[in-house]
Write a protein that holds these residues in place. Sequence first.
Motif, PDB file in Angstrom:
ATOM      1  N   ASN A 177      -2.885   0.326 -18.940  1.00 38.88           N
ATOM      2  CA  ASN A 177      -4.494  -0.195 -18.955  1.00 38.88           C
ATOM      3  C   ASN A 177      -4.268  -1.215 -20.008  1.00 38.88           C
ATOM      4  OD1 ASN A 177      -5.498   1.191 -16.596  1.00 38.88           O
ATOM      5  ND2 ASN A 177      -5.573   2.735 -18.002  1.00 38.88           N
TER       6      ASN A 177
ATOM      7  N   LYS B 135      -3.545  -8.036 -15.329  1.00 42.52           N
ATOM      8  CA  LYS B 135      -4.130  -7.578 -14.063  1.00 42.52           C
ATOM      9  C   LYS B 135      -2.900  -7.048 -12.890  1.00 42.52           C
ATOM     10  CE  LYS B 135      -8.238  -8.838 -15.599  1.00 42.52           C
ATOM     11  NZ  LYS B 135      -8.227  -8.249 -17.062  1.00 42.52           N
ATOM     12  N   LYS B 136      -3.475  -6.494 -12.036  1.00 41.32           N
ATOM     13  CA  LYS B 136      -2.518  -5.770 -11.179  1.00 41.32           C
ATOM     14  C   LYS B 136      -2.009  -7.011 -10.129  1.00 41.32           C
ATOM     15  CE  LYS B 136      -2.098  -2.978  -7.008  1.00 41.32           C
ATOM     16  NZ  LYS B 136      -2.026  -1.726  -6.524  1.00 41.32           N
TER      17      LYS B 136
ATOM     18  N   GLU C 163       0.926  -1.268 -15.388  1.00 39.81           N
ATOM     19  CA  GLU C 163      -0.562  -1.164 -14.796  1.00 39.81           C
ATOM     20  C   GLU C 163      -1.188  -0.005 -15.320  1.00 39.81           C
ATOM     21  OE1 GLU C 163      -0.520  -1.380 -10.719  1.00 39.81           O
ATOM     22  OE2 GLU C 163      -0.043  -3.401 -10.520  1.00 39.81           O
ATOM     23  N   ASN C 164      -0.498   1.204 -15.230  1.00 38.29           N
ATOM     24  CA  ASN C 164      -0.948   2.529 -15.885  1.00 38.29           C
ATOM     25  C   ASN C 164      -1.180   2.498 -17.237  1.00 38.29           C
ATOM     26  OD1 ASN C 164      -1.259   3.704 -13.219  1.00 38.29           O
ATOM     27  ND2 ASN C 164       1.035   4.382 -13.430  1.00 38.29           N
TER      28      ASN C 164
END
Length: 162
Positions: free
Chosen positions: A47, A52-53, A44-45
Amino acid sequence: MSDYNLIQKILLLPQIGNKSTLKIIESLNGNHSLKDVELIDFVENLNLPRFKKLDSEQYAKWQRNYETIFENNTINNIKNIVFSDEKYPISLRQLKNFPLILNYKGNLEKLSLASNVSVIGTREPTDYGKKIGFRIGEVLAERGINVVSGLAVGCDALGHLG
């Protein structure tokens, strides 16, 4: 966590393909000991544009998927090799979009020693298609030609059975 387990887990994430997986692995700088939650947070970090989360349902499904694969590999005596392994076939590594993982049964070295063919077709073949898919695999095996595939159902599987 083994390289295989890590790569398989990453590849099963939604919207993550080979290129993104390679980027994630490179960004990990050899840190392959992340727990699942840490791995998801790490991805997630980064980007990545398409990732998507995961909500709790997606997260649980992701874990079930990789656990099922690992379990089936053990039950069916399926071995694995990753692209960075020295035994990974050179001919595959030279492909533009090479598979990051090879799941296999039998002698992996034969991929480098003999010709390789894929039997590709529909997942739901007709009776005639089933007969022909099996026969093609049979004829190829008689001639010492390896049948390789993504292990899909239908014609691919029939080629292997033949």
